[in-house]
Structures are given as structure tokens and as C-alpha cells.
Scaffold this active site. Sequence first.
Site, PDB file in Angstrom:
ATOM      1  N   HIS A 364       0.806  -1.215   0.000  1.00 44.17           N
ATOM      2  CA  HIS A 364       0.000   0.000   0.000  1.00 44.17           C
ATOM      3  C   HIS A 364       0.843   1.270   0.000  1.00 44.17           C
ATOM      4  O   HIS A 364       0.424   2.291  -0.533  1.00 44.17           O
ATOM      5  CB  HIS A 364      -1.025  -0.051   1.119  1.00 44.17           C
ATOM      6  CG  HIS A 364      -2.136  -0.974   0.757  1.00 44.17           C
ATOM      7  ND1 HIS A 364      -2.133  -2.300   1.096  1.00 44.17           N
ATOM      8  CD2 HIS A 364      -3.230  -0.772  -0.018  1.00 44.17           C
ATOM      9  CE1 HIS A 364      -3.213  -2.865   0.574  1.00 44.17           C
ATOM     10  NE2 HIS A 364      -3.893  -1.963  -0.109  1.00 44.17           N
ATOM     11  N   GLU A 605     -11.896  -9.755  -5.439  1.00 48.73           N
ATOM     12  CA  GLU A 605     -10.467  -9.729  -5.094  1.00 48.73           C
ATOM     13  C   GLU A 605      -9.927 -11.101  -4.731  1.00 48.73           C
ATOM     14  O   GLU A 605      -8.727 -11.260  -4.542  1.00 48.73           O
ATOM     15  CB  GLU A 605     -10.234  -8.810  -3.886  1.00 48.73           C
ATOM     16  CG  GLU A 605     -10.710  -7.400  -4.071  1.00 48.73           C
ATOM     17  CD  GLU A 605     -10.227  -6.504  -2.955  1.00 48.73           C
ATOM     18  OE1 GLU A 605      -9.136  -5.946  -3.060  1.00 48.73           O
ATOM     19  OE2 GLU A 605     -10.973  -6.364  -1.959  1.00 48.73           O
ATOM     20  N   ASP A 629      -5.093  -7.554  -5.193  1.00 54.33           N
ATOM     21  CA  ASP A 629      -5.304  -8.709  -4.327  1.00 54.33           C
ATOM     22  C   ASP A 629      -5.624  -9.955  -5.139  1.00 54.33           C
ATOM     23  O   ASP A 629      -5.182 -11.047  -4.802  1.00 54.33           O
ATOM     24  CB  ASP A 629      -6.427  -8.425  -3.320  1.00 54.33           C
ATOM     25  CG  ASP A 629      -5.885  -7.670  -2.118  1.00 54.33           C
ATOM     26  OD1 ASP A 629      -4.835  -8.082  -1.600  1.00 54.33           O
ATOM     27  OD2 ASP A 629      -6.488  -6.667  -1.712  1.00 54.33           O
ATOM     28  N   CYS A 676     -10.070  -1.586 -10.547  1.00 53.18           N
ATOM     29  CA  CYS A 676      -9.407  -0.479  -9.852  1.00 53.18           C
ATOM     30  C   CYS A 676      -8.046  -0.876  -9.276  1.00 53.18           C
ATOM     31  O   CYS A 676      -7.499  -0.167  -8.448  1.00 53.18           O
ATOM     32  CB  CYS A 676     -10.315   0.075  -8.749  1.00 53.18           C
ATOM     33  SG  CYS A 676     -10.773  -1.154  -7.536  1.00 53.18           S
TER      34      CYS A 676
END
Length: 762
Positions: A364, A605, A629, A676
Site C-alpha cells: 500500500h 479480489e 489482491d 481499480c
Amino acid sequence: MLASIKKITQQVAAADDLQSALDLVVDNVKRAMRTDICSIYLHFPATENFVLMSTKGLDQGAIGNLCIPTDKGLVGFVAKRSEPFRTNNASAHHNFHPVEGIGEEPFNAFLGVPIVHHRVVLGVLVVQHGDSRQYTDDDEAMLVTLSAQLAGFIAHAEATGGGLRANVLADEQSTDVCYTGVCGVGGVAIASVAVISPPADFKKVPDRECEDIEAEVESFQNALQAVRRKIKVVSRMLARSLKDQEHELFEVYMRMLDDNALAGEIIARIREGQWAQGALKHVIRQHVQAFEIMDDPYLRERATDIRDLGRRVLAELQQTQTQARTYADATVLVAEEVTATMLAEVPVDKLQAIVSIRGSSNSHAAILARSMGIPTVMGAVDFPYTRMEGREIIIDGHLGHIYVNPSADLYHHYEQVIVEEANFSKELEVLRDLPAETRDGHTVSLLVNTSLPIDVSRSLERGAEGVGLYRTEVPFMIKEHFPSEQEQIDCYRTQLEGFAPRPVTMRTLDIGGDKSLPYFPIEEDNPFLGWRGIRVTLDHPEIFLVQIRAMLKANQGLNNLQILLPMVTHVSEVDEALTLIDQAYQEILEEGCQVDKPPVGVMIEVPAAVYQASQLAAKVDFISVGSNDLTQYLLAVDRDNPQVAELYHALHPAVLAALQQIVDAGKTANIPVSLCGELASDPAGALLLMAMGYDTLSMNAAGLPKVKSALRNFTLQQAQTMLQDALAKSNSDQVEELVKESMEAAGLNRLHSHVVKLKAKS
Ligand code: PEP
Ligand code: MG
């Protein structure tokens, strides 16, 4: 044997530095194996030599001076084959390389074991003995076990600046020293290092020269005073409830902080020129180690007290010293693990680059950096960052390279690259108000992923058509407690208002995995398979409901909100979430709010959701694929682990097949399907996704102009052909080769360099 190994490894773990660790190993191995000689040679890639770094049995004067070329001698032979080798007739071996005058002449029994870290031979651990001896399988097993432990220790020492080889590599004389990590964010920068450490963690405290010794002593004394005061308060509070013996601990603590004890030693270190945090680290570490190796369990326990005390002083010091910190105009933030809070610490106009020792291209921290468009190298495990404070380095985010001591030529080359990249970005600015339309008239909506208020203007400047993913956990991460409903409303309103009437898709709190809140720690052995995303929020309806209420209230008068549910694995989770969303909606209506009920979508995901995409689609208004993910779970590769970064490929044929299956399910259910994950911000990835049928792509703002440029210079038909060829490939390298060729054939070479980061390592 086990007892010897355990004792040696314990001592090595407690060693002050790498040299002491090597000395401990050779000394203990020599004694445990009753062998004449034990030595450790380390590999120096710069000079292509093995250098004797520690020995018991050979001439001590040879340490640091005896260099064996990598292709010579039995040491070179062991390293070349990367496996143990033993003989009782060393001098008859074809690779034998006699070295006179170091005392090894009569020793014909030889056992050498490579010290290997991440497939790289760092050195060789050797024992030698007189002719009479034959080393056994047990001897070999013991050395293999020790060398595996030693490899980790050497690698860690080098990564944290205590490596013997790293010192030479980063030496003032060697130029263009290159450390390789994982590509985080493309782009290049030349900037000065600012190491940021997480609070109260000694491992992360860098060595740093202090500029003003007296000021440093004073800030240490103040920290000490603050800790003394706090200990006294606690001591008084607990006086009644603790037994005398336990209460005495506070007395011990106070005595330890005395000027004649730890404090005196720390001040002496500061006076030698080390800053207060570094001086504290060294003195505490020394004392902790001294106590840890004691046999008496009571005394061993004292190590914990000293560590605790040290941490308290460090926390105080960091509080005052962080506030006073200044940053160079061009700063590269370097940290063991970059966090959102650290990014917020460096003024945005000064932050030119980021280097994270841990993490990978889809961690992240990298995603945040990407949204800010800052060149980033992740997983630079070998970069001796604790010794780099204030040094000017070059960061090449495309290749994942960090250059220390650049030569004039290299410096000049990168100065030019920086200018060229700035010009290219300028050229792309003209696309801002043009549609993302292919040459044969097919349009795709390009949205952005956001997380900070500043993302609003940055995204609009680049022509974003809305927000496909607002990561709500980021505003949670930079707070010290769960934000109140009103705080959340303010935060969400900024996004909704900033983009209105364009849609803003807000994801409900997605913590767990590599995202934790400082005030809500989740400790798990396997965090990516643990309590993550919707699993956490369904278990805490009080958090979920407040968040939904805040989103709905922030949406009043705008009605551009969409809600997205992360990490869904069971259809029932969607049912439960929808029930809670209904409850929150009813509540706010009763409070007098007037707002429409927003569309709710689900993220795909995990593999289970791919197979149940149709059932999920039947329950919601839209689907959004989280390819970061999804790739991690389909390929069983931790997105955060640089050790397996080479295996993380968003263009793996299995991932492409899953992405196709999802979009087909969405189309059949007649609901919008978007993506996304980071794949959307890669020009080649975007072309493949468009060919699959994705009509909406959401990406980091910095990547949007490049994606738009790729779409405008390709046709849907070309992309469909590229996709068909890609789906027929059997591995990711072939897919990457194919997209590279297709993009080059379309004249999109400059855009293709971006693809590199999806492959994680250059
Ligand atoms: C994803 O997993 O692709 C995604 C967009 O979510 P995040 O990266 O925040 O986990
Ligand atoms: Mg995700």
C-alpha cells in the site's frame, strides 16, 4: 550437535555487530568440532574476490588482507557450485590454490559450505584439519545449518548499515554503487536522504552525526527528566497494589537512569559526536546483550527492563526531535517500512522520491506513492540506509535502482532523464479534456483512485472522470483514534464535493493485511489470509454503521456517492453488509436527512468471488475488480514480500483468464464492471482490459495521462487481437514480450516502459 548450534546461534543473534558475529562463529565452531582451523570468507563483488574476514587457526594478520579470486581455490570451487564440498586431500584438488605464509600448508582435510542468501553466495564457511581427519555428514550438517543462519545475519547487517561488504561498497572511492530493489513507482529523482524511523523502535534508529552536541545533550536530559517524572507517577499510583518486591522495580529503573549509570554512558557517546537517539541505541543494545547471554534467569530478565527503559526515553526523544526536523529541498524519504504517516511528515513540495527497505510494488505504501506520482523503489533490502542520512543519491523508480556516489557521467545522464520525463508529462497535458477514445471510436471511462484530500485537485488536473476507488482506510490511518462521524463526514464531503457531479466510489474500511491502524493493531501469523476488509467491519457493526452514516450524510445535496465492499469471499457477507447499509440509511432518514440511497458494489479480489461473480452480481449494482489482491491470491504470492516479487505478475495468463470471466459475468448480469487495481494504470494492461470488455478503469492519477495516450493511439481491434494472443500464452514472460512488441509496433515505446513495474523486478 543441536545444543552447540543453538548456543552459537543465540550468541550470534546477540552479537553487537557483524564482525563480532563472524568471530563468534569461527571460535565456537573450531571448539565444537575440535578442528584445527575455522574461517569465514566473504564475497566482494566489486573486486571479484573472496576476502578472509575471520579465522581461528590461520594467521590473524591475514584477516582482511587475504583475497582469493572468485574462480580460484577450494573456496571459489564451493561458491561456484553453491554446495558443500569436503575432501581429505585438499592439495590434490584441481582447484587448489596454495597461499603461502598464512599457516594452512599442512591441513589437507577441508570442508567448505557456501553462505547463500536469496540465491546469491555471500561467502564461504570453511573448516580445515590435519591429514588424519575425515569430516563427516554430521560436520557438514552443522556447518550448513550455521551458514544458513549466518546468511540472514549478514544480509540483515548489510541492509541496516552494519555490513562489512556494504561499508566497502558505499565507500567514498567507489562510484556508481548501485543497490537494486523492486520498481515501486516509475520516475527518476536526485535527492538527499532523510531516514524516518517508526516511533520507539531501536532497530530503525539510524546512526547520525550530531550538529550541536550541547543541544543534543540537552534534548537527551529533557527526555530523561520526562521519563523519570512518568515513572514516579506510575510508581506512586501502583504503590498500594504492588508487593514490595515488585514495587522495587521502579527504584531499579530510577537508579538505571542515574548519571553514573546508563545516562552517563549515553552522554559520553553524544559527546563523541553521535546524535542522542543513536547514542541511546548503542548503549541500550550493549547492555541488553550483556544481560541476555547471562545464565542466571533473574539477570537475564533485566535485559527486558533495560530495553523497556530505553524505549521510553527514545519515545520522548522522538517526540521532540521529530517536531524540530527540517528537510532538504529535494528529499528522498527512506524508511524500513514506509507508512502513510511518514509520507505526511515530509512537506509535499520537498518530497522527490521514496525508498522502502521492505514491501513490494503492490504494497500500500507503493500505491500511495504512485497516486502522488513520486518515484519509488521498494524492497531495497540491501540498501545500507541507516548510514545514508543526508547523502545525495539517485533513484531510478523504473528500474528499482538506487545509486550512491554517482560519477559525473551518471549524474549528468540522470539530469537529462529528469528533463525528458518532465517534457513528456507536459506533452501529455494536452490530453486532459480529450476523451479516452480509441482510433476506431471506442471509449473507456478513466477514473482515479484516491485517498487524500490533495488527490482531488491532482486528479481533476489530469482529466479524471470521477473516483473509482476512494480508499477510506487512509484517512483512518493518519489519525490517533477512530475518526468520529463528523470527522468522517468532513473528509468524505471533500471528495464528493470536489468531484461532483462525477461519481465517487467510496470503499468501506479495508484494514488488515498490510494496512493496520496504530490504535487498532491486528496481530496475526498470516495477515493476508486473516481478519481483513469486510470481515473486520462485519464483526464491528458499530464502526461500519458510523462509516456508512457519514458517507450518506456527506452525500446530501450531491448524490454522486457509490459504496464499495472490499474482500468479499462469501455471498452472505454481501447480504449482511446490505442489511447494515439499509439500517444506516433508515436511521439518517429518521434524523431528517434527505438523500438518495446510493448504488452498492462489490469488489472481486479473491478466487472464490471470481467463481461466484454471477451470484454476487445478482445482489449488487456494480462490480469492481481489485486486481492487486486478486493477483496475490490467484498466484499465491504475497504482494508485500520482495522475496517473491519476481513471481508477482498481473499479466499472468491465469489472471487474465480470471479477469475475462469476471467481466463476462457482469455483462450477463447487465451491471457495470470496472477494475481499480494497479493493472488499470499500466498502458498495456489498460489496452488488454478494454479488449476484455471493461468500460471503466480506475487508476492512480499520475498514470492516467499515459493510459489515455495509449488508448487514443490504439484501436479496439488491435487490442482484441493482442488479448487473444495473450490468452493463448502459457506464461507471463511470453505475455509481457507480446505486449511489448505490440506496443512498439504501434509506436508506443515511451509508454511501454511503464509495464516494467507490473513485473515487480527489473
Ligand atoms: C486491489 O486489491 O486491487 C485494490 C484495489 O485494493 P487495495 O490495493 O487497496 O487492496
Ligand atoms: Mg484489495
